[in-house]
Motif scaffolding. Sequence first.
Motif, PDB file in Angstrom:
ATOM      1  N   MET A  57       0.923  -1.062  -0.126  1.00 53.60           N
ATOM      2  CA  MET A  57       0.013  -0.033  -0.082  1.00 53.60           C
ATOM      3  C   MET A  57       0.807   1.271  -0.098  1.00 53.60           C
ATOM      4  O   MET A  57       2.012   1.332   0.477  1.00 53.60           O
ATOM      5  CB  MET A  57      -0.957  -0.035   1.192  1.00 53.60           C
ATOM      6  N   GLY A  58       0.327   2.420  -0.326  1.00 48.12           N
ATOM      7  CA  GLY A  58       1.171   3.519  -0.696  1.00 48.12           C
ATOM      8  C   GLY A  58       2.215   3.689  -1.757  1.00 48.12           C
ATOM      9  O   GLY A  58       3.082   4.509  -1.828  1.00 48.12           O
ATOM     10  N   GLY A  59       2.147   2.547  -2.645  1.00 50.50           N
ATOM     11  CA  GLY A  59       2.816   2.598  -3.818  1.00 50.50           C
ATOM     12  C   GLY A  59       2.978   3.741  -4.669  1.00 50.50           C
ATOM     13  O   GLY A  59       3.673   4.124  -5.072  1.00 50.50           O
ATOM     14  N   ASP A  60       1.692   4.299  -4.811  1.00 53.77           N
ATOM     15  CA  ASP A  60       1.351   5.562  -5.369  1.00 53.77           C
ATOM     16  C   ASP A  60       0.919   6.467  -4.328  1.00 53.77           C
ATOM     17  O   ASP A  60      -0.044   6.565  -3.760  1.00 53.77           O
ATOM     18  CB  ASP A  60       0.488   5.470  -6.411  1.00 53.77           C
ATOM     19  N   PRO A  61       2.005   7.540  -3.867  1.00 52.80           N
ATOM     20  CA  PRO A  61       1.652   8.422  -2.867  1.00 52.80           C
ATOM     21  C   PRO A  61       0.539   9.358  -3.109  1.00 52.80           C
ATOM     22  O   PRO A  61       0.032   9.884  -2.343  1.00 52.80           O
ATOM     23  CB  PRO A  61       2.995   9.289  -2.517  1.00 52.80           C
ATOM     24  N   MET A  62       0.040   9.467  -4.324  1.00 48.22           N
ATOM     25  CA  MET A  62      -1.015  10.245  -4.644  1.00 48.22           C
ATOM     26  C   MET A  62      -2.491   9.665  -4.659  1.00 48.22           C
ATOM     27  O   MET A  62      -3.241  10.014  -4.808  1.00 48.22           O
ATOM     28  CB  MET A  62      -0.840  10.988  -6.236  1.00 48.22           C
ATOM     29  N   ASN A  63      -2.365   8.274  -4.379  1.00 47.26           N
ATOM     30  CA  ASN A  63      -3.499   7.541  -4.416  1.00 47.26           C
ATOM     31  C   ASN A  63      -4.080   7.756  -2.875  1.00 47.26           C
ATOM     32  O   ASN A  63      -3.834   7.220  -1.959  1.00 47.26           O
ATOM     33  CB  ASN A  63      -3.429   5.991  -4.619  1.00 47.26           C
ATOM     34  N   PRO A  91      -4.546   6.727   3.623  1.00 44.74           N
ATOM     35  CA  PRO A  91      -4.743   6.653   5.094  1.00 44.74           C
ATOM     36  C   PRO A  91      -4.285   5.547   5.576  1.00 44.74           C
ATOM     37  O   PRO A  91      -4.071   5.513   6.915  1.00 44.74           O
ATOM     38  CB  PRO A  91      -6.272   6.568   5.042  1.00 44.74           C
ATOM     39  N   PHE A  92      -3.707   4.570   4.843  1.00 45.60           N
ATOM     40  CA  PHE A  92      -3.091   3.450   5.568  1.00 45.60           C
ATOM     41  C   PHE A  92      -1.767   3.641   5.894  1.00 45.60           C
ATOM     42  O   PHE A  92      -1.251   2.802   6.829  1.00 45.60           O
ATOM     43  CB  PHE A  92      -3.466   1.951   4.899  1.00 45.60           C
ATOM     44  N   GLU A 100      -0.228   8.822   9.224  1.00 44.20           N
ATOM     45  CA  GLU A 100      -0.810   9.084  10.267  1.00 44.20           C
ATOM     46  C   GLU A 100      -1.917  10.047  10.486  1.00 44.20           C
ATOM     47  O   GLU A 100      -2.802  10.376  11.718  1.00 44.20           O
ATOM     48  CB  GLU A 100       0.095   9.344  11.795  1.00 44.20           C
ATOM     49  N   LYS A 101      -2.112  11.107   9.525  1.00 50.69           N
ATOM     50  CA  LYS A 101      -3.388  12.006   9.636  1.00 50.69           C
ATOM     51  C   LYS A 101      -4.569  11.323   9.909  1.00 50.69           C
ATOM     52  O   LYS A 101      -5.293  11.764  10.887  1.00 50.69           O
ATOM     53  CB  LYS A 101      -3.395  12.674   8.357  1.00 50.69           C
ATOM     54  N   THR A 102      -4.976  10.519   9.141  1.00 48.09           N
ATOM     55  CA  THR A 102      -6.227   9.620   9.393  1.00 48.09           C
ATOM     56  C   THR A 102      -6.059   8.286   9.498  1.00 48.09           C
ATOM     57  O   THR A 102      -6.878   7.825   8.629  1.00 48.09           O
ATOM     58  CB  THR A 102      -7.358  10.077   8.338  1.00 48.09           C
ATOM     59  N   LEU A 103      -5.327   7.530  10.075  1.00 48.29           N
ATOM     60  CA  LEU A 103      -4.644   6.355  10.048  1.00 48.29           C
ATOM     61  C   LEU A 103      -5.804   5.222   9.908  1.00 48.29           C
ATOM     62  O   LEU A 103      -6.597   5.288  10.998  1.00 48.29           O
ATOM     63  CB  LEU A 103      -3.609   6.110  11.138  1.00 48.29           C
ATOM     64  N   LYS A 104      -5.783   4.369   9.032  1.00 43.96           N
ATOM     65  CA  LYS A 104      -6.699   3.326   8.993  1.00 43.96           C
ATOM     66  C   LYS A 104      -5.834   1.922   9.205  1.00 43.96           C
ATOM     67  O   LYS A 104      -4.691   2.058   8.879  1.00 43.96           O
ATOM     68  CB  LYS A 104      -7.421   3.161   7.777  1.00 43.96           C
ATOM     69  N   VAL A 105      -6.320   0.881   9.810  1.00 45.40           N
ATOM     70  CA  VAL A 105      -5.616  -0.311  10.151  1.00 45.40           C
ATOM     71  C   VAL A 105      -6.280  -1.384   9.263  1.00 45.40           C
ATOM     72  O   VAL A 105      -7.300  -1.776   9.220  1.00 45.40           O
ATOM     73  CB  VAL A 105      -5.890  -0.416  11.590  1.00 45.40           C
TER      74      VAL A 105
END
Length: 294
Positions: free
Chosen positions: A34-40, A45-46, A49-54
């Motif tokens: 996850m986060g491979g595309d930082p614009m996704n 949110p995963f 930390e701003k709106t962190l999902k688990v």
Amino acid sequence: MPIYFPDILEQKTEPRTFTYDEKDIMLYALGIGMGGDPMNERELPFVYEKTLKVMPTVTTVLASARGQFIRPAADQRSGLRISELNLLMLVHGEQKVELHKPLPASGTITATSRTIGAYDKGKERGAVVVDETVWTDEKGEKVATLTGSTFARGDGGFGGPSQGAPEPHVMPERKPDLSAQFDTRPDQALLYRLNGDFNPLHSDPEVAKQAGFPRPILHGLCTFGITCRAVLQEFCDYDPTRILSHQARFSAPVFPGDVITVDFWQNRNAISFEARVVDRGATVIKNGKTVLRA
């Protein structure tokens, strides 16, 4: 290192308490791609930390004391024979994660593991051992239950029951309703191992060759996490609280850099899935099932 039956069903760990934080949650999400595309903005949110999902499957690394696998050990009651499996002959067979409540982004958990089943396939065919780990929070409320089966190739012939092991989820016979592809990075195992599983099979080319692989393989639980990510993307609108349970059987290794195709079959709130590496003609996850909260 024999299995003693029925003594093995009395084996359990002492309750162990651990604390995890937002960094653990984000590192795991990065480890499964996850986060491979930082614009996704759906995946951000995963890993932010701003709106962190688990991710629900983060429990597979947190529950094992930062990746150090904990096998239930016998208590010290007089007369109880201690079973010890041949660690060099173990294969992770199946894994299930059940969330009794949404997992917070940080917290303190107490976990207890026990052996709930041992099935004898014969001296030359090995054994299946089923372990269960239960999480409770600081209020004493149950948070998660993790159930895993291990194929102990070198421990058959101990005289236990040959029938009764949990049956794999039965897959639909029709064509998949939907398929999705997920890239893995060449360095993905090197990142995922930072969750705590430092088995050199996933990082050292020489160790991989000794084990019969041309190069290091991806952690099976990383592939397991990718399939949960796939369900999250395709059926949950990236809402991890929708996932009640996620389970699968490991059938073949993934090599970092492989493209994984996940096939889905939906039956109301139950999602069946399997995962393939098309380029190698390999099915790497079988008999998968996710149950969604209504």
